[in-house]
Design a protein around this motif. Structure first.
Motif, PDB file in Angstrom:
ATOM      1  N   UNK A  12      43.897  41.130  47.071  1.00  0.00           N
ATOM      2  CA  UNK A  12      43.436  42.370  47.862  1.00  0.00           C
ATOM      3  C   UNK A  12      43.791  42.260  49.404  1.00  0.00           C
ATOM      4  N   UNK A  13      43.985  43.239  49.950  1.00  0.00           N
ATOM      5  CA  UNK A  13      44.472  43.096  51.372  1.00  0.00           C
ATOM      6  C   UNK A  13      43.023  43.251  52.176  1.00  0.00           C
ATOM      7  N   UNK A  14      43.112  42.570  53.250  1.00  0.00           N
ATOM      8  CA  UNK A  14      42.015  42.513  54.046  1.00  0.00           C
ATOM      9  C   UNK A  14      41.155  43.988  54.282  1.00  0.00           C
ATOM     10  N   UNK A  15      39.755  43.832  53.974  1.00  0.00           N
ATOM     11  CA  UNK A  15      39.211  45.266  54.113  1.00  0.00           C
ATOM     12  C   UNK A  15      38.829  45.873  52.725  1.00  0.00           C
ATOM     13  N   UNK A  16      39.518  45.336  51.764  1.00  0.00           N
ATOM     14  CA  UNK A  16      39.394  45.744  50.457  1.00  0.00           C
ATOM     15  C   UNK A  16      38.293  45.490  49.756  1.00  0.00           C
ATOM     16  N   UNK A  17      37.907  45.590  48.529  1.00  0.00           N
ATOM     17  CA  UNK A  17      36.897  45.031  47.918  1.00  0.00           C
ATOM     18  C   UNK A  17      37.374  44.501  46.294  1.00  0.00           C
ATOM     19  N   UNK A  18      36.380  43.831  45.896  1.00  0.00           N
ATOM     20  CA  UNK A  18      36.625  43.180  44.576  1.00  0.00           C
ATOM     21  C   UNK A  18      35.205  42.985  43.882  1.00  0.00           C
ATOM     22  N   UNK A  19      35.125  43.120  42.650  1.00  0.00           N
ATOM     23  CA  UNK A  19      33.787  42.821  41.891  1.00  0.00           C
ATOM     24  C   UNK A  19      34.000  41.747  40.819  1.00  0.00           C
ATOM     25  N   UNK A  20      33.328  40.647  41.007  1.00  0.00           N
ATOM     26  CA  UNK A  20      33.398  39.628  40.101  1.00  0.00           C
ATOM     27  C   UNK A  20      32.182  39.612  38.985  1.00  0.00           C
ATOM     28  N   UNK A  21      32.359  39.472  37.865  1.00  0.00           N
ATOM     29  CA  UNK A  21      31.530  39.368  36.846  1.00  0.00           C
ATOM     30  C   UNK A  21      31.492  37.984  36.081  1.00  0.00           C
ATOM     31  N   UNK A  22      30.333  37.615  35.654  1.00  0.00           N
ATOM     32  CA  UNK A  22      30.080  36.339  35.062  1.00  0.00           C
ATOM     33  C   UNK A  22      29.363  36.600  33.688  1.00  0.00           C
ATOM     34  N   UNK A  23      30.099  36.288  32.609  1.00  0.00           N
ATOM     35  CA  UNK A  23      29.365  36.579  31.467  1.00  0.00           C
ATOM     36  C   UNK A  23      29.017  35.155  30.865  1.00  0.00           C
ATOM     37  N   UNK A  24      27.826  35.291  30.288  1.00  0.00           N
ATOM     38  CA  UNK A  24      27.340  33.802  29.809  1.00  0.00           C
ATOM     39  C   UNK A  24      27.265  33.967  28.063  1.00  0.00           C
ATOM     40  N   UNK A  25      27.304  32.864  27.569  1.00  0.00           N
ATOM     41  CA  UNK A  25      27.196  32.677  26.113  1.00  0.00           C
ATOM     42  C   UNK A  25      26.670  31.619  25.613  1.00  0.00           C
ATOM     43  N   UNK A  26      26.008  31.429  24.414  1.00  0.00           N
ATOM     44  CA  UNK A  26      25.745  30.201  23.914  1.00  0.00           C
ATOM     45  C   UNK A  26      23.973  29.915  24.299  1.00  0.00           C
ATOM     46  N   UNK A  27      23.386  30.725  24.895  1.00  0.00           N
ATOM     47  CA  UNK A  27      21.994  30.769  25.052  1.00  0.00           C
ATOM     48  C   UNK A  27      21.313  31.864  25.807  1.00  0.00           C
ATOM     49  N   UNK A  28      20.218  31.974  25.679  1.00  0.00           N
ATOM     50  CA  UNK A  28      19.622  33.071  26.632  1.00  0.00           C
ATOM     51  C   UNK A  28      19.443  32.590  28.069  1.00  0.00           C
ATOM     52  N   UNK A  29      19.311  33.244  28.875  1.00  0.00           N
ATOM     53  CA  UNK A  29      19.467  32.910  30.070  1.00  0.00           C
ATOM     54  C   UNK A  29      18.161  33.346  31.014  1.00  0.00           C
ATOM     55  N   UNK A  30      17.021  33.303  30.263  1.00  0.00           N
ATOM     56  CA  UNK A  30      15.775  33.397  30.791  1.00  0.00           C
ATOM     57  C   UNK A  30      15.687  31.873  31.508  1.00  0.00           C
ATOM     58  N   UNK A  31      14.769  31.886  32.419  1.00  0.00           N
ATOM     59  CA  UNK A  31      14.625  30.746  33.335  1.00  0.00           C
ATOM     60  C   UNK A  31      15.846  30.020  33.823  1.00  0.00           C
ATOM     61  N   UNK A 119      31.376  27.791  35.205  1.00  0.00           N
ATOM     62  CA  UNK A 119      32.437  28.563  34.699  1.00  0.00           C
ATOM     63  C   UNK A 119      33.674  27.555  35.340  1.00  0.00           C
ATOM     64  N   UNK A 120      34.794  28.299  34.863  1.00  0.00           N
ATOM     65  CA  UNK A 120      36.053  27.598  35.355  1.00  0.00           C
ATOM     66  C   UNK A 120      36.968  27.958  36.509  1.00  0.00           C
ATOM     67  N   UNK A 121      36.310  29.188  37.051  1.00  0.00           N
ATOM     68  CA  UNK A 121      36.613  29.927  38.273  1.00  0.00           C
ATOM     69  C   UNK A 121      37.707  31.069  38.191  1.00  0.00           C
ATOM     70  N   UNK A 122      37.604  31.620  39.162  1.00  0.00           N
ATOM     71  CA  UNK A 122      38.559  32.952  39.166  1.00  0.00           C
ATOM     72  C   UNK A 122      39.075  33.025  40.615  1.00  0.00           C
ATOM     73  N   UNK A 123      40.581  33.234  40.787  1.00  0.00           N
ATOM     74  CA  UNK A 123      41.025  33.263  42.154  1.00  0.00           C
ATOM     75  C   UNK A 123      40.973  34.561  42.852  1.00  0.00           C
ATOM     76  N   UNK A 124      40.495  34.430  44.093  1.00  0.00           N
ATOM     77  CA  UNK A 124      40.411  35.499  44.971  1.00  0.00           C
ATOM     78  C   UNK A 124      41.439  35.292  46.037  1.00  0.00           C
ATOM     79  N   UNK A 125      42.399  36.192  46.341  1.00  0.00           N
ATOM     80  CA  UNK A 125      43.083  36.069  47.481  1.00  0.00           C
ATOM     81  C   UNK A 125      43.175  37.075  48.361  1.00  0.00           C
ATOM     82  N   UNK A 126      42.791  37.111  49.817  1.00  0.00           N
ATOM     83  CA  UNK A 126      42.618  38.279  50.579  1.00  0.00           C
ATOM     84  C   UNK A 126      43.915  38.196  51.672  1.00  0.00           C
ATOM     85  N   UNK A 127      44.795  39.182  51.510  1.00  0.00           N
ATOM     86  CA  UNK A 127      45.842  39.163  52.422  1.00  0.00           C
ATOM     87  C   UNK A 127      45.785  39.775  53.908  1.00  0.00           C
ATOM     88  N   UNK A 128      46.286  39.386  54.516  1.00  0.00           N
ATOM     89  CA  UNK A 128      46.126  39.849  56.038  1.00  0.00           C
ATOM     90  C   UNK A 128      46.982  41.099  56.469  1.00  0.00           C
TER      91      UNK A 128
END
Length: 128
Positions: A12-31, A119-128
């Motif tokens: 994304x260019x500088x000044x822009x926006x992104x929305x990251x999501x994180x989904x979980x599986x394998x157990x309930x995430x109370x606590x 998680x394994x990660x997701x790349x975010x690159x912000x260009x000037x």
């Protein structure tokens, strides 16, 4: 087995926006408090934002306050990181993490050592 999967990264260019999501599986995430960390090129992994398992408490690193928002609807829903007004210095691999905090609905762990699931990660690159 617990799995966390991030999505939403990109270029994304500088000044822009992104929305990251994180989904979980394998157990309930109370606590389980959730956090976002990032690792810029050649640097250590650092805390970005965290949210309590109740969703009622959040914490941000100073450099992203007012620009990033972490959210979750409930303990079973994905966790989001809305990133606005992005800067080149936000460029990094972003990781979702979960910390078991039984009995502490308000707690937001800040240290990577307090987090049990990653998680394994997701790349975010912000260009000037």
């Amino acid at each position: 087995q617990v799995q966390l999967v991030e999505s939403g990264g990109g270029l994304v260019q500088a000044g822009g926006s992104l929305r990251l999501s994180c989904a979980a599986s394998g157990r309930t995430f109370s606590n389980v408090a959730m956090g976002w960390f990032r690792q810029p090129p050649g640097k250590e992994r650092e805390f970005v934002a965290g949210i309590s398992w109740s969703g009622g408490n959040t914490f941000y690193r100073d450099s992203v306050k007012g620009r990033f928002t972490i959210s979750r609807d409930n303990a079973k829903s994905p966790v989001y990181l809305q990133m606005n007004s992005l800067k080149p210095e936000d460029t990094a691999v972003y990781f979702c993490a979960g910390a078991a905090v039984p009995g502490y609905s308000w707690k937001v762990p800040l240290s990577r050592t307090e987090y049990d699931y990653w998680g394994l990660g997701t790349q975010v690159t912000v260009s000037s």
